[in-house]
Design a protein around this motif. Structure first.
Motif, PDB file in Angstrom:
ATOM      1  N   VAL A 130       0.666  -1.218  -0.100  1.00 30.10           N
ATOM      2  CA  VAL A 130      -0.029  -0.036   0.016  1.00 30.10           C
ATOM      3  C   VAL A 130       1.038   1.114  -0.123  1.00 30.10           C
ATOM      4  O   VAL A 130       1.846   1.383   1.086  1.00 30.10           O
ATOM      5  N   ALA A 171       0.450   4.437   0.884  1.00 26.46           N
ATOM      6  CA  ALA A 171      -0.653   5.502   1.706  1.00 26.46           C
ATOM      7  C   ALA A 171      -0.351   6.828   1.490  1.00 26.46           C
ATOM      8  O   ALA A 171      -1.362   7.753   1.272  1.00 26.46           O
ATOM      9  N   ASN A 190     -12.333   8.537   2.923  1.00 26.56           N
ATOM     10  CA  ASN A 190     -11.888   7.685   3.635  1.00 26.56           C
ATOM     11  C   ASN A 190     -10.676   6.979   2.873  1.00 26.56           C
ATOM     12  O   ASN A 190     -10.961   6.391   1.750  1.00 26.56           O
ATOM     13  N   GLU A 221     -10.699  13.669  13.471  1.00 23.52           N
ATOM     14  CA  GLU A 221     -12.248  13.302  13.879  1.00 23.52           C
ATOM     15  C   GLU A 221     -12.479  13.306  15.291  1.00 23.52           C
ATOM     16  O   GLU A 221     -13.089  12.457  15.818  1.00 23.52           O
ATOM     17  N   LEU A 280      -7.018  -1.118   7.673  1.00 20.44           N
ATOM     18  CA  LEU A 280      -7.940  -0.017   7.027  1.00 20.44           C
ATOM     19  C   LEU A 280      -7.909   1.384   7.541  1.00 20.44           C
ATOM     20  O   LEU A 280      -7.841   1.433   8.827  1.00 20.44           O
TER      21      LEU A 280
HETATM   22  N1  LIG Z   1      -0.671   0.211   9.251  1.00 17.18           N
HETATM   23  C1  LIG Z   1      -1.208   0.055   8.127  1.00 17.18           C
HETATM   24  N2  LIG Z   1      -0.683  -0.976   7.500  1.00 17.18           N
HETATM   25  C2  LIG Z   1      -1.148  -1.046   6.119  1.00 17.18           C
HETATM   26  N3  LIG Z   1      -1.858  -0.151   5.444  1.00 17.18           N
HETATM   27  C3  LIG Z   1      -2.287   0.988   6.128  1.00 17.18           C
HETATM   28  C4  LIG Z   1      -1.884   1.121   7.755  1.00 17.18           C
HETATM   29  N4  LIG Z   1      -2.491   2.244   7.896  1.00 17.18           N
HETATM   30  C5  LIG Z   1      -3.099   2.765   7.104  1.00 17.18           C
HETATM   31  N5  LIG Z   1      -3.028   1.908   5.912  1.00 17.18           N
HETATM   32  C6  LIG Z   1      -3.384   2.141   4.491  1.00 17.18           C
HETATM   33  O1  LIG Z   1      -3.237   3.484   4.073  1.00 17.18           O
HETATM   34  C7  LIG Z   1      -4.208   4.394   3.391  1.00 17.18           C
HETATM   35  C8  LIG Z   1      -4.502   5.820   4.258  1.00 17.18           C
HETATM   36  O2  LIG Z   1      -5.372   5.215   5.382  1.00 17.18           O
HETATM   37  P1  LIG Z   1      -5.531   6.441   6.398  1.00 17.18           P
HETATM   38  O3  LIG Z   1      -5.916   5.917   7.772  1.00 17.18           O
HETATM   39  O4  LIG Z   1      -4.430   7.440   6.435  1.00 17.18           O
HETATM   40  O5  LIG Z   1      -6.529   7.206   5.906  1.00 17.18           O
HETATM   41  P2  LIG Z   1      -7.760   8.341   6.343  1.00 17.18           P
HETATM   42  O6  LIG Z   1      -7.748   9.445   5.150  1.00 17.18           O
HETATM   43  O7  LIG Z   1      -7.353   8.947   7.671  1.00 17.18           O
HETATM   44  O8  LIG Z   1      -9.092   7.861   6.312  1.00 17.18           O
HETATM   45  P3  LIG Z   1     -10.525   7.820   7.133  1.00 17.18           P
HETATM   46  O9  LIG Z   1     -11.256   9.273   6.754  1.00 17.18           O
HETATM   47  O10 LIG Z   1     -11.552   6.679   6.671  1.00 17.18           O
HETATM   48  O11 LIG Z   1     -10.101   7.968   8.645  1.00 17.18           O
HETATM   49  C9  LIG Z   1      -5.593   3.133   3.520  1.00 17.18           C
HETATM   50  O12 LIG Z   1      -5.566   2.916   2.301  1.00 17.18           O
HETATM   51  C10 LIG Z   1      -5.308   2.303   4.360  1.00 17.18           C
HETATM   52  O13 LIG Z   1      -5.753   1.013   4.291  1.00 17.18           O
END
Ligand SMILES: Nc1ncnc2c1ncn2[C@@H]1O[C@H](COP(=O)(O)OP(=O)(O)OP(=O)(O)O)[C@@H](O)[C@H]1O
Ligand SMILES: [Mg+2]
Length: 509
Positions: A21, A23, A43, A172, A405
């Motif tokens: 991934v 990210a 998300n 959040e 996730l």
């Molecule tokens: N520890 C981890 N291991 C693998 N993938 C991860 C990990 N942490 C986050 N990800 C991946 O990184 C991406 C970004 O996740 P993140 O949690 O930063 O999203 P977000 O913008 O905070 O979303 P939300 O609004 O749902 O909180 C996602 O695809 C997630 O699955």
């Protein structure tokens, strides 16, 4: 060197790769001194990850961070707190079995002259802090887990604002707060801003962003889309940029057919009482309708849902499912009656972090069918893929562990879990909390579609009036643990709901 005095923080070309991934991809973020800055994105866009790179929870794969004029290499949350970066994470990460006061002062307990912890002082300081800053009167000697999630969230906020900081990060923080609590938080944020503190505020509530923030940075798929002054960015533009496509008003306002279905009931309750939780409730849920429970936080909406699903047994009265009187001792009884409940508190109630997305999705179905009736793997995979697509769950593949996730995507998995049981009645308690605006309207539309096309009944509980208006063809107004009245079809509007909760509108019944 930081190149510009105006900024307290500059993050440049940040990459954060997890196995399989990406990210964050060359993400950047510029935070001015004394501003409230929102980080927006769908998300899984990378918001929490960017924050965790800054606070040293994750070690970035590449990129630079300039803080207060110097380049830093964030090592650990503790270190970042020591240099003035204070954080309230999306997951409440306090200790349930420590007291409220201990949680606030852990690692920086007030000490007496011999270096021993001054418990008395700690408790009185904690009490004052909560009272003065957040207007909360708590027994700080009780364990944290004694209090509901919203209060725990406030305690996390109290802890964060009590440390001397230059940057305050709120990921959040408002998703479980009531309007009044949110107002208080905003008052504090304004005060801190006036003191020159910079605040990073993450929320999926557009209203809140436009109320409190000065600027906004948008991320999409881990990449920087742009940064904007709030007054110069219209809401529709914001959503388009988050989603990466043009949207028009109609897509956001998913519209419901307000015709009320005919009088066939999936569930009826007659004079049901749950001591201290539900007062003499007589109501029904029709087949193929989306019915809302509206009321203020603490009004008893969730307690009624708990009762319907058998989480709390009834003390007197009668519950009927499909016209037949039933005995409900535990949730499994109602699962067998094809009722599903997706509870409010998903963090606590639902997610098994070390199982894959696929396993989490089939869990309720498996439990219902009995652990011995094994579902063939091909079927499991097909089911998981179906819901990943239907709910647009962002995963690298279905075998990804759910704990990896993003918060919003975890919630979607739990909704999928209950949909997979093909219930006749699906109870959704705050299903769109923490879910981005695009997906939110999809979930609203899904609830309406399930009712109209598949004849499923849906109970929709939400603190957001607009959402209720968009989804429900009937709304029960709950106050003080009882049903005050109900609104039907065309009567349903935000104004009427508010008036009804206040007791000034009585609907047609
Ligand atoms: N520890 C981890 N291991 C693998 N993938 C991860 C990990 N942490 C986050 N990800 C991946 O990184 C991406 C970004 O996740 P993140 O949690 O930063 O999203 P977000 O913008 O905070 O979303 P939300 O609004 O749902 O909180 C996602 O695809 C997630 O699955
Ligand atoms: Mg997040």
């Amino acid at each position: 060197m930081g190149e510009n005095d105006e900024f307290i923080l500059q993050m440049k070309d940040i990459d954060m790769f997890f196995p399989g991934v990406k990210a964050l991809k060359k993400a950047k973020f510029n935070l001015k001194k004394g501003e409230i800055h929102s980080l927006m994105g769908e998300n899984g866009a990378g918001k929490s990850t960017l924050v965790k790179v800054l606070t040293g929870v994750y070690h970035k794969t590449a990129g630079q961070v300039f803080y207060d004029g110097k380049q830093i290499e964030p090592q650990s949350p503790l270190q970042s707190q020591q240099i003035g970066i204070s954080t309230v994470y999306q997951e409440v990460n306090l200790c349930g079995n420590l007291t409220v006061a201990e949680n606030i002062y852990i690692g920086r307990e007030p000490r007496g002259s011999f270096g021993q912890i001054d418990w008395h002082k700690m408790n009185s300081q904690a009490k004052e802090l909560l009272k003065n800053e957040l207007g909360l009167d708590l027994d700080v000697d009780k364990t944290l887990s004694f209090y509901p999630v919203a209060v725990q969230q406030m305690i996390a906020i109290a802890r964060a604002i009590d440390t001397q900081c230059k940057i305050l990060i709120l990921d959040e923080p408002t998703s479980s707060l009531s309007d009044r609590e949110t107002e208080r938080l905003f008052a504090i944020m304004r005060k801190l801003k006036a003191q020159g503190i910079s605040i990073i505020f993450i929320s999926h509530f557009l209203e809140q962003i436009y109320t409190i923030c000065d600027r906004i940075t948008i991320l999409r798929d881990g990449e920087y889309v742009g940064e904007y002054d709030i007054p110069h960015l219209e809401r529709l533009q914001l959503i388009s940029k988050m989603m990466g496509k043009e949207v028009n008003e109609n897509q956001i306002e998913s519209n419901v057919d307000k015709s009320v279905p005919k009088d066939e009931y999936i569930v009826e309750t007659n004079n049901v009482v749950v001591d201290g939780k539900v007062k003499d409730l007589t109501m029904n849920i029709k087949k193929g309708e989306v019915v809302g429970f509206a009321g203020l936080l603490g009004s008893g909406r969730t307690e009624i849902a708990d009762m319907l699903f058998g989480v709390t047994p009834i003390n007197s009265g009668e519950i009927k499912v499909d016209g037949v009187s039933v005995k409900v001792k535990e949730p499994m009884d109602q699962m067998m009656n094809r009722i599903a409940f997706c509870p409010e508190d998903r963090k606590i109630a639902g997610i098994i972090g070390d199982l894959s997305v696929r396993e989490n999705i089939i869990l309720a179905l498996q439990a219902k069918d009995g652990m011995f009736k094994h579902m063939p793997m091909s079927e499991q995979k097909a089911l998981a893929d179906k819901y990943i697509e239907l709910l647009r769950i962002k995963v690298s593949d279905r075998e990804q562990l759910i704990k990896n996730l993003s918060g919003g995507n975890q919630q979607k998995v739990i909704i999928a879990r209950w949909l997979a049981t093909k219930p006749n009645l699906l109870i959704l308690d705050e299903p769109t909390r923490g879910i981005d605006v695009g997906t939110k309207s999809e979930i609203e539309a899904l609830a309406v579609r399930l009712a109209k096309e598949e004849g499923m009944s849906v109970v929709f509980i939400s603190g957001e009036m607009g959402e209720m208006v968009r989804t429900c063809s009937r709304i029960l107004i709950i106050r003080d643990h009882e049903k005050l009245t109900e609104l039907n079809g065309d009567e349903i509007s935000t104004a009427h709901i508010m008036q009804a909760i206040a007791g000034d509108y009585h609907g047609s019944n």
